[in-house]
Every structure is written in structure tokens, then in C-alpha cells.
Design a protein around this motif. Structure first.
Motif, PDB file in Angstrom:
ATOM      1  N   LEU A 150       0.830  -1.212   0.000  1.00 25.69           N
ATOM      2  CA  LEU A 150       0.000   0.000   0.000  1.00 25.69           C
ATOM      3  C   LEU A 150       0.862   1.258   0.000  1.00 25.69           C
ATOM      4  CD1 LEU A 150      -2.777  -1.236   2.441  1.00 25.69           C
ATOM      5  CD2 LEU A 150      -3.102  -0.601   0.036  1.00 25.69           C
ATOM      6  N   TRP A 151       1.911   1.279   0.828  1.00 25.98           N
ATOM      7  CA  TRP A 151       2.803   2.437   0.839  1.00 25.98           C
ATOM      8  C   TRP A 151       3.520   2.596  -0.500  1.00 25.98           C
ATOM      9  CZ3 TRP A 151       2.241   6.370   3.743  1.00 25.98           C
ATOM     10  CH2 TRP A 151       1.783   6.260   5.057  1.00 25.98           C
ATOM     11  N   ARG A 152       3.905   1.498  -1.124  1.00 19.53           N
ATOM     12  CA  ARG A 152       4.547   1.577  -2.440  1.00 19.53           C
ATOM     13  C   ARG A 152       3.601   2.254  -3.438  1.00 19.53           C
ATOM     14  NH1 ARG A 152       6.574  -3.637  -3.479  1.00 19.53           N
ATOM     15  NH2 ARG A 152       8.532  -2.961  -2.570  1.00 19.53           N
ATOM     16  N   GLY A 153       2.328   1.877  -3.397  1.00 14.57           N
ATOM     17  CA  GLY A 153       1.350   2.512  -4.279  1.00 14.57           C
ATOM     18  C   GLY A 153       1.154   3.986  -3.969  1.00 14.57           C
ATOM     19  N   ILE A 154       1.206   4.341  -2.704  1.00 17.35           N
ATOM     20  CA  ILE A 154       1.044   5.746  -2.309  1.00 17.35           C
ATOM     21  C   ILE A 154       2.229   6.581  -2.796  1.00 17.35           C
ATOM     22  CG2 ILE A 154       1.053   7.300  -0.310  1.00 17.35           C
ATOM     23  CD1 ILE A 154      -0.603   5.050   1.155  1.00 17.35           C
ATOM     24  N   PHE A 155       3.446   6.088  -2.583  1.00 15.73           N
ATOM     25  CA  PHE A 155       4.640   6.872  -2.918  1.00 15.73           C
ATOM     26  C   PHE A 155       5.121   6.687  -4.352  1.00 15.73           C
ATOM     27  CE2 PHE A 155       5.545   6.887   1.822  1.00 15.73           C
ATOM     28  CZ  PHE A 155       5.183   8.212   1.966  1.00 15.73           C
ATOM     29  N   SER A 156       4.444   5.876  -5.132  1.00 17.03           N
ATOM     30  CA  SER A 156       4.830   5.674  -6.522  1.00 17.03           C
ATOM     31  C   SER A 156       4.827   7.018  -7.258  1.00 17.03           C
ATOM     32  CB  SER A 156       3.855   4.706  -7.188  1.00 17.03           C
ATOM     33  OG  SER A 156       4.110   4.626  -8.560  1.00 17.03           O
ATOM     34  N   GLY A 157       5.945   7.372  -7.845  1.00 17.08           N
ATOM     35  CA  GLY A 157       6.032   8.622  -8.593  1.00 17.08           C
ATOM     36  C   GLY A 157       6.091   9.869  -7.731  1.00 17.08           C
ATOM     37  N   ALA A 158       6.340   9.725  -6.425  1.00 20.91           N
ATOM     38  CA  ALA A 158       6.423  10.899  -5.548  1.00 20.91           C
ATOM     39  C   ALA A 158       7.536  11.824  -6.025  1.00 20.91           C
ATOM     40  CB  ALA A 158       6.675  10.469  -4.110  1.00 20.91           C
ATOM     41  N   ARG A 159       7.289  13.135  -5.964  1.00 20.04           N
ATOM     42  CA  ARG A 159       8.306  14.089  -6.437  1.00 20.04           C
ATOM     43  C   ARG A 159       9.479  14.173  -5.485  1.00 20.04           C
ATOM     44  NH1 ARG A 159       7.160  19.195  -3.729  1.00 20.04           N
ATOM     45  NH2 ARG A 159       4.989  19.140  -3.103  1.00 20.04           N
ATOM     46  N   SER A 160       9.245  13.978  -4.189  1.00 16.02           N
ATOM     47  CA  SER A 160      10.349  13.966  -3.231  1.00 16.02           C
ATOM     48  C   SER A 160       9.914  13.252  -1.961  1.00 16.02           C
ATOM     49  CB  SER A 160      10.818  15.385  -2.897  1.00 16.02           C
ATOM     50  OG  SER A 160       9.805  16.085  -2.217  1.00 16.02           O
ATOM     51  N   ILE A 161      10.872  12.550  -1.363  1.00 15.36           N
ATOM     52  CA  ILE A 161      10.634  11.876  -0.097  1.00 15.36           C
ATOM     53  C   ILE A 161      11.829  12.170   0.794  1.00 15.36           C
ATOM     54  CG2 ILE A 161      10.274   9.684   1.088  1.00 15.36           C
ATOM     55  CD1 ILE A 161       9.110   8.584  -1.530  1.00 15.36           C
ATOM     56  N   ALA A 162      11.604  12.976   1.821  1.00 14.50           N
ATOM     57  CA  ALA A 162      12.656  13.311   2.783  1.00 14.50           C
ATOM     58  C   ALA A 162      12.314  12.656   4.113  1.00 14.50           C
ATOM     59  CB  ALA A 162      12.776  14.818   2.940  1.00 14.50           C
ATOM     60  N   VAL A 163      13.217  11.821   4.582  1.00 14.63           N
ATOM     61  CA  VAL A 163      13.020  11.136   5.856  1.00 14.63           C
ATOM     62  C   VAL A 163      13.902  11.772   6.919  1.00 14.63           C
ATOM     63  CG1 VAL A 163      12.297   8.976   4.789  1.00 14.63           C
ATOM     64  CG2 VAL A 163      14.720   9.351   5.293  1.00 14.63           C
ATOM     65  N   ARG A 164      13.590  11.494   8.178  1.00 12.34           N
ATOM     66  CA  ARG A 164      14.249  12.206   9.272  1.00 12.34           C
ATOM     67  C   ARG A 164      15.535  11.563   9.779  1.00 12.34           C
ATOM     68  NH1 ARG A 164       9.531  11.292  13.712  1.00 12.34           N
ATOM     69  NH2 ARG A 164       9.870   9.084  14.109  1.00 12.34           N
ATOM     70  N   ASP A 165      15.810  10.320   9.371  1.00 11.68           N
ATOM     71  CA  ASP A 165      17.032   9.682   9.850  1.00 11.68           C
ATOM     72  C   ASP A 165      17.414   8.514   8.944  1.00 11.68           C
ATOM     73  OD1 ASP A 165      15.309   7.532  10.648  1.00 11.68           O
ATOM     74  OD2 ASP A 165      15.055   8.446  12.614  1.00 11.68           O
ATOM     75  N   GLN A 166      18.634   8.012   9.144  1.00 10.91           N
ATOM     76  CA  GLN A 166      19.147   6.930   8.305  1.00 10.91           C
ATOM     77  C   GLN A 166      18.328   5.650   8.481  1.00 10.91           C
ATOM     78  OE1 GLN A 166      21.555   7.642   6.045  1.00 10.91           O
ATOM     79  NE2 GLN A 166      20.954   5.677   5.210  1.00 10.91           N
ATOM     80  N   GLY A 174      14.049   0.840  -1.292  1.00 10.64           N
ATOM     81  CA  GLY A 174      14.144  -0.510  -1.819  1.00 10.64           C
ATOM     82  C   GLY A 174      12.990  -1.415  -1.432  1.00 10.64           C
ATOM     83  N   THR A 175      12.228  -1.028  -0.424  1.00 16.96           N
ATOM     84  CA  THR A 175      11.069  -1.847  -0.044  1.00 16.96           C
ATOM     85  C   THR A 175       9.780  -1.133  -0.384  1.00 16.96           C
ATOM     86  OG1 THR A 175      11.098  -0.980   2.212  1.00 16.96           O
ATOM     87  CG2 THR A 175      12.288  -3.023   1.819  1.00 16.96           C
ATOM     88  N   VAL A 176       9.733   0.160  -0.104  1.00 15.06           N
ATOM     89  CA  VAL A 176       8.523   0.934  -0.378  1.00 15.06           C
ATOM     90  C   VAL A 176       8.719   1.830  -1.593  1.00 15.06           C
ATOM     91  CG1 VAL A 176       6.979   2.695   0.558  1.00 15.06           C
ATOM     92  CG2 VAL A 176       7.763   0.849   2.026  1.00 15.06           C
ATOM     93  N   THR A 177       9.923   2.328  -1.810  1.00 17.58           N
ATOM     94  CA  THR A 177      10.178   3.238  -2.932  1.00 17.58           C
ATOM     95  C   THR A 177      11.320   2.689  -3.775  1.00 17.58           C
ATOM     96  OG1 THR A 177      11.812   4.550  -1.761  1.00 17.58           O
ATOM     97  CG2 THR A 177       9.509   5.230  -1.544  1.00 17.58           C
ATOM     98  N   GLU A 178      11.527   3.323  -4.914  1.00 20.68           N
ATOM     99  CA  GLU A 178      12.626   2.958  -5.781  1.00 20.68           C
ATOM    100  C   GLU A 178      13.940   3.373  -5.127  1.00 20.68           C
ATOM    101  OE1 GLU A 178      10.200   5.302  -6.968  1.00 20.68           O
ATOM    102  OE2 GLU A 178       8.909   3.651  -7.558  1.00 20.68           O
ATOM    103  N   GLN A 179      15.011   2.669  -5.437  1.00 17.11           N
ATOM    104  CA  GLN A 179      16.337   3.024  -4.921  1.00 17.11           C
ATOM    105  C   GLN A 179      16.685   4.451  -5.363  1.00 17.11           C
ATOM    106  OE1 GLN A 179      18.322   1.510  -2.890  1.00 17.11           O
ATOM    107  NE2 GLN A 179      17.465  -0.544  -2.797  1.00 17.11           N
ATOM    108  N   GLY A 180      17.283   5.215  -4.459  1.00 17.04           N
ATOM    109  CA  GLY A 180      17.747   6.555  -4.800  1.00 17.04           C
ATOM    110  C   GLY A 180      16.679   7.631  -4.724  1.00 17.04           C
ATOM    111  N   ASN A 181      15.462   7.297  -4.366  1.00 12.43           N
ATOM    112  CA  ASN A 181      14.371   8.264  -4.330  1.00 12.43           C
ATOM    113  C   ASN A 181      14.192   8.872  -2.948  1.00 12.43           C
ATOM    114  OD1 ASN A 181      12.206   9.715  -5.401  1.00 12.43           O
ATOM    115  ND2 ASN A 181      10.734   8.099  -4.906  1.00 12.43           N
ATOM    116  N   VAL A 182      15.023   8.509  -1.998  1.00 11.61           N
ATOM    117  CA  VAL A 182      14.870   8.935  -0.609  1.00 11.61           C
ATOM    118  C   VAL A 182      16.038   9.823  -0.206  1.00 11.61           C
ATOM    119  CG1 VAL A 182      14.667   8.135   1.765  1.00 11.61           C
ATOM    120  CG2 VAL A 182      13.605   6.833  -0.068  1.00 11.61           C
ATOM    121  N   THR A 183      15.731  10.945   0.446  1.00 14.57           N
ATOM    122  CA  THR A 183      16.748  11.854   0.964  1.00 14.57           C
ATOM    123  C   THR A 183      16.648  11.876   2.486  1.00 14.57           C
ATOM    124  OG1 THR A 183      16.519  13.263  -0.983  1.00 14.57           O
ATOM    125  CG2 THR A 183      17.542  14.255   0.958  1.00 14.57           C
ATOM    126  N   VAL A 184      17.796  11.793   3.150  1.00 16.76           N
ATOM    127  CA  VAL A 184      17.833  11.937   4.599  1.00 16.76           C
ATOM    128  C   VAL A 184      18.081  13.406   4.899  1.00 16.76           C
ATOM    129  CG1 VAL A 184      18.975  11.278   6.749  1.00 16.76           C
ATOM    130  CG2 VAL A 184      18.709   9.605   4.900  1.00 16.76           C
TER     131      VAL A 184
END
Length: 191
Positions: A150-166, A174-184
Motif C-alpha cells: 500500500l505504501w509503495r502505491g502511495i509513494f509511486s512517482g512521488a516528487r520527493s521523499i525526505a526522511v528524518r534519519d538513516q 528498496g522496499t517501499v520506494t525505488e532506490q535513490g528516491n529517498v533523501t535523509v
């Protein structure tokens, strides 16, 4: 119940679905963590202030009742609140808004399936109506395969995903989003 550093720029502004936000401007549906948690409330304040400065209406999705003081504070910042359990209200806003997740630990194994399914539907409507999806200050815990899908479907094609920690990046990438699409990024609650 105002905390130090409140956002006076939005005081007295009614951020309703009918609010004029500029020609052609989309509003924002803000999906927050626990708004009774001071850190998550601070993150909501920052996101509301940022979007109001951009001239956008902000609609904060709740999932159940909040204390009146918290509701009043969010309204004073210029956002409106709506019950996300009302799928019709969520989807009506989704046609006219972008979807922003954060902050708070939203991606977690105990998030209700009903909530995730409604967010998945809202994400599809946002994308089909020309909107975008992003995450700011997102906390991510481990999730089971159903919630991961469900989260993969939600974040599919997201313009940016910034997370708060490593740890959040490792749980998400790699589990919910494509590799390289996440910024810490730094945890927004401490900025």
C-alpha cells in the motif's frame, strides 16, 4: 495550548476548501503523525506555515477526534481539519490538492489498513488530477508485506521523499520506494 515559536503569519486565515489560493493553485492535504505529540504538532506547524507562505490552502487530515486546543491551534495557523475516515471528503479534496506526508512516524506496522487504503485511493486521485505527492520529515518503521504494498502505491512517482534519519531511509528505500528516491534530512522538529 500554544508552544513557543507559534506561527503568527497564518493567524485568522480560514484555510477552507473554498479559499482562494491564487489562480490555478492547488491546495495541500497534509497527512501528519500524532497531533497530540508536541514534536508532530511542531512538524505540522512548519508544513502549514511553508504552504501558507506559498499561498496554498492547507487541509489537515485527522483520524479521530483531537483535543479542542489542538484543533484551535491548527485553525489559527490557517489550516482546516477534516476527518480522514470520511472517504468522500478526502477524495473531494484530493481532486484539488497535492498530498504531503509528514512529519511523524507514519510508515509503521500498526497503521490501520482502512487508513492506508483510503490514502492509497487519495494518492491515485491526486495523481490523476495532475497533483503531486511528497514527504517531509517522515519517520519510517518496519512494515509487513500488505502495508508495504500500500505504501509503495502511495509513494509511486512521488516528487520527493525526505526522511528524518538513516534508519527511516533504510526501512523505506528498496522496499517501499525505488532506490535513490529517498533523501535523509535533519529532523524538522529540531529546526
Amino acid at each position: 495550548m500554544y508552544f513557543k515559536g507559534e506561527m503568527p503569519i497564518a493567524a485568522g486565515v480560514a484555510g477552507t476548501l473554498k479559499a482562494r489560493t491564487g489562480q490555478g493553485a492547488r491546495g495541500v492535504i497534509l497527512i501528519c503523525g500524532d497531533l497530540c505529540n508536541l514534536g508532530d504538532l511542531a512538524l505540522a506547524a512548519q508544513n502549514i506555515a511553508l504552504e501558507r507562505r506559498r499561498g496554498r490552502a492547507v487541509h489537515v487530515r485527522t483520524w479521530g477526534a483531537l483535543p479542542p486546543a489542538v484543533e484551535r491551534q491548527i485553525r489559527d495557523w490557517g489550516a482546516d481539519l477534516f476527518d480522514g475516515r470520511d472517504l468522500g471528503a478526502l477524495l473531494a479534496r484530493a481532486r484539488q490538492c497535492d498530498l504531503i506526508f509528514g512529519g511523524g512516524e507514519l510508515v509503521r506496522r500498526n497503521m490501520s489498513l482502512r487508513s492506508l487504503i483510503s490514502l492509497r485511493l487519495a494518492a491515485a486521485v491526486v495523481r490523476r488530477s495532475g497533483g503531486s505527492i511528497a514527504a517531509r520529515g517522515l519517520g519510517v518503521g518496519p512494515v509487513d508485506p500488505v502495508r508495504r504494498g500500500l505504501w509503495r502505491g502511495i509513494f509511486s512517482g512521488a516528487r520527493s521523499i525526505a526522511v528524518r534519519d538513516q534508519r527511516s531511509a533504510a526501512n523505506l528505500e528498496g522496499t517501499v520506494t525505488e532506490q535513490g528516491n529517498v533523501t535523509v534530512a535533519a529532523d524538522m522538529a529540531f529546526l
